[in-house]
Motif scaffolding. Structure first.
Motif, PDB file in Angstrom:
ATOM      1  N   LEU A 196       1.698   6.801  -6.991  1.00  0.00           N
ATOM      2  CA  LEU A 196       0.627   7.713  -7.396  1.00  0.00           C
ATOM      3  C   LEU A 196       1.024   9.175  -7.158  1.00  0.00           C
ATOM      4  O   LEU A 196       0.780  10.051  -7.994  1.00  0.00           O
ATOM      5  N   VAL A 197       1.639   9.457  -6.003  1.00  0.00           N
ATOM      6  CA  VAL A 197       2.050  10.833  -5.710  1.00  0.00           C
ATOM      7  C   VAL A 197       3.108  11.304  -6.700  1.00  0.00           C
ATOM      8  O   VAL A 197       3.063  12.426  -7.223  1.00  0.00           O
ATOM      9  N   LYS A 238       1.489  12.055 -10.116  1.00  0.00           N
ATOM     10  CA  LYS A 238       0.713  13.298 -10.121  1.00  0.00           C
ATOM     11  C   LYS A 238       1.628  14.520 -10.147  1.00  0.00           C
ATOM     12  O   LYS A 238       1.360  15.516 -10.833  1.00  0.00           O
ATOM     13  N   VAL A 283       0.835  -1.209   0.000  1.00  0.00           N
ATOM     14  CA  VAL A 283       0.000   0.000   0.000  1.00  0.00           C
ATOM     15  C   VAL A 283       0.869   1.259   0.000  1.00  0.00           C
ATOM     16  O   VAL A 283       0.614   2.226  -0.729  1.00  0.00           O
ATOM     17  N   VAL A 284       1.942   1.267   0.816  1.00  0.00           N
ATOM     18  CA  VAL A 284       2.820   2.430   0.889  1.00  0.00           C
ATOM     19  C   VAL A 284       3.509   2.678  -0.449  1.00  0.00           C
ATOM     20  O   VAL A 284       3.593   3.813  -0.940  1.00  0.00           O
ATOM     21  N   THR A 312       2.500   1.715  -3.447  1.00  0.00           N
ATOM     22  CA  THR A 312       1.501   2.166  -4.430  1.00  0.00           C
ATOM     23  C   THR A 312       1.171   3.641  -4.246  1.00  0.00           C
ATOM     24  O   THR A 312       1.074   4.404  -5.213  1.00  0.00           O
ATOM     25  N   ALA A 313       1.011   4.088  -3.005  1.00  0.00           N
ATOM     26  CA  ALA A 313       0.726   5.502  -2.736  1.00  0.00           C
ATOM     27  C   ALA A 313       1.875   6.390  -3.205  1.00  0.00           C
ATOM     28  O   ALA A 313       1.678   7.470  -3.779  1.00  0.00           O
ATOM     29  N   GLY A 314       3.110   5.926  -2.979  1.00  0.00           N
ATOM     30  CA  GLY A 314       4.262   6.701  -3.433  1.00  0.00           C
ATOM     31  C   GLY A 314       4.306   6.849  -4.942  1.00  0.00           C
ATOM     32  O   GLY A 314       4.626   7.914  -5.478  1.00  0.00           O
TER      33      GLY A 314
END
Length: 371
Positions: free
Chosen positions: A293-294, A297, A286-287, A289-291
């Protein structure tokens, strides 16, 4: 005469050290019992038998190691490697009580008694009994034997033909032995014997002794399997839980190794560790994947701003050079022709005609606006 006397002295020297005091064994009606008889290495190839009777001259054999090896409820077997022959009697009744002897035959007829037993068969609970005569364990593990008794006297745990442990603790052949006395819910007194740090050479017959009563117990020690070694390495140290005894005094084989009993608890711990590792892996996923995405963007933001600026500029002035191509028409006032017979109007607006104003846009500007 001298040679015969010498042989007689040698025979007596061999016989008397092997003689033991009578062993009192008690069994409940309908139960079974196995008697071990240890003999000297000189008698490995001699015939052994089990006989009933009190005197030397009154001893009728029941079973023999040559023939018959079984008769009715009694059977005999001989282990020449350990120099022990055993006799098993089953389905005992009050008619089976009495004196029995382990005998070795030499010189084609001369008998040597190596052990003497007195067997009592009672309809009630025996004065001394164990739940299982056959107990198994693994090397490095431990075994527990519960001896139930109602008589009184010194309490000992002895190896057949060897030393004894009394009191609270001791050692037999380098193996730790502890003795614990307790009372259960049925107000029975229990002598709990625990042997720890088992070795392969601990495989033998032992005696649980309280006063004049004795009960033989055989302990078999086997090597650990690969599964047991793996379970032991992955498990945490746990206090061994002694088996819960029942009230039956009959002898049946049982597995009492406390090391292998910890294996199921170990599997539960391994499962919990696997679940914990799975949760950690999911959290890391999860961590990450979030990185991603950020980062994506942030990378897209300059392009989006640039596209937004272009859109804004285009919407403000779609024809930035239109002023250069604007053509203005000249407004020329024209007087209407006065019809004959009409009076000239006094309103000057009636005589003015206005022309329209048209913006001319080039083809190039239209194409740029459409893009």
């Amino acid at each position: 005469m001298a040679p015969h006397l010498a042989r007689l002295i040698l025979l007596l020297f061999l016989i008397f050290p092997r003689l033991s005091a009578v062993r009192h064994v008690s069994v409940q009606t309908g139960g079974s019992i196995t008697f071990p008889c240890h003999y000297d290495q000189y008698y490995i190839n001699h015939m052994k038998y089990w006989c009933q009777g009190l005197g030397w001259d009154v001893c009728s054999y029941v079973v023999r190691t040559d023939h018959p090896k079984s008769s009715g409820k009694t059977s005999i077997s001989d282990d020449i490697n350990k120099r022990i022959f055993t006799v098993t009697m089953t389905d005992l009744t009050s008619w089976d009580y009495g004196n029995y002897r382990c005998v070795v035959e030499i010189n084609g007829g001369t008998d040597i008694m190596i052990q003497w037993f007195y067997l009592s068969v009672t309809p009630g609970t025996p004065e001394l009994y164990v739940e299982q005569q056959e107990v198994t364990g693994v090397e490095g593990g431990s075994v527990t034997v519960c001896c139930y008794y109602s008589n009184s006297g010194d309490m000992k745990w002895c190896r057949m033909g060897g030393d004894c442990v009394s009191g609270n603790s001791g050692t037999l052949n380098g193996t730790s032995v502890t003795l614990t006395r307790t009372s259960d819910a049925n107000i029975k007194t229990v002598l709990t014997v625990t042997m720890s740090g088992l070795k392969m050479e601990n495989t033998d017959w032992y005696w649980c002794r309280v006063g004049e009563r004795e009960m033989p117990v055989h302990i078999t020690v086997s090597q650990q399997t690969a599964t047991q070694r793996t379970s032991k390495m992955t498990s945490t140290t746990q206090d061994p839980t002694p088996p819960q005894p029942s009230a039956s005094p009959t002898a049946e084989p049982v597995q009492t190794d406390n090391t292998s009993q910890g294996a199921e608890g170990n599997m539960e711990e391994v499962h919990q560790r696997s679940v914990k590792v799975l949760h950690i892996s999911l959290g890391m996923l999860v961590v990450v994947t979030a990185g991603i995405l950020v980062t994506w963007k942030m990378w897209r933001r300059p392009k989006d701003n640039k596209a937004k600026d272009q859109t804004t500029n285009n919407s403000v002035d779609p024809f930035p050079e239109a002023d250069d191509d604007v053509t203005y028409s000249t407004v020329i006032p024209q007087h209407k022709t006065q019809l004959k017979g009409q009076t000239k109007s006094a309103d000057p607006d009636d005589n003015v005609v206005y022309s329209s104003l048209a913006l001319q846009v080039t083809t190039q500007q239209r194409a740029a606006a459409q893009q």
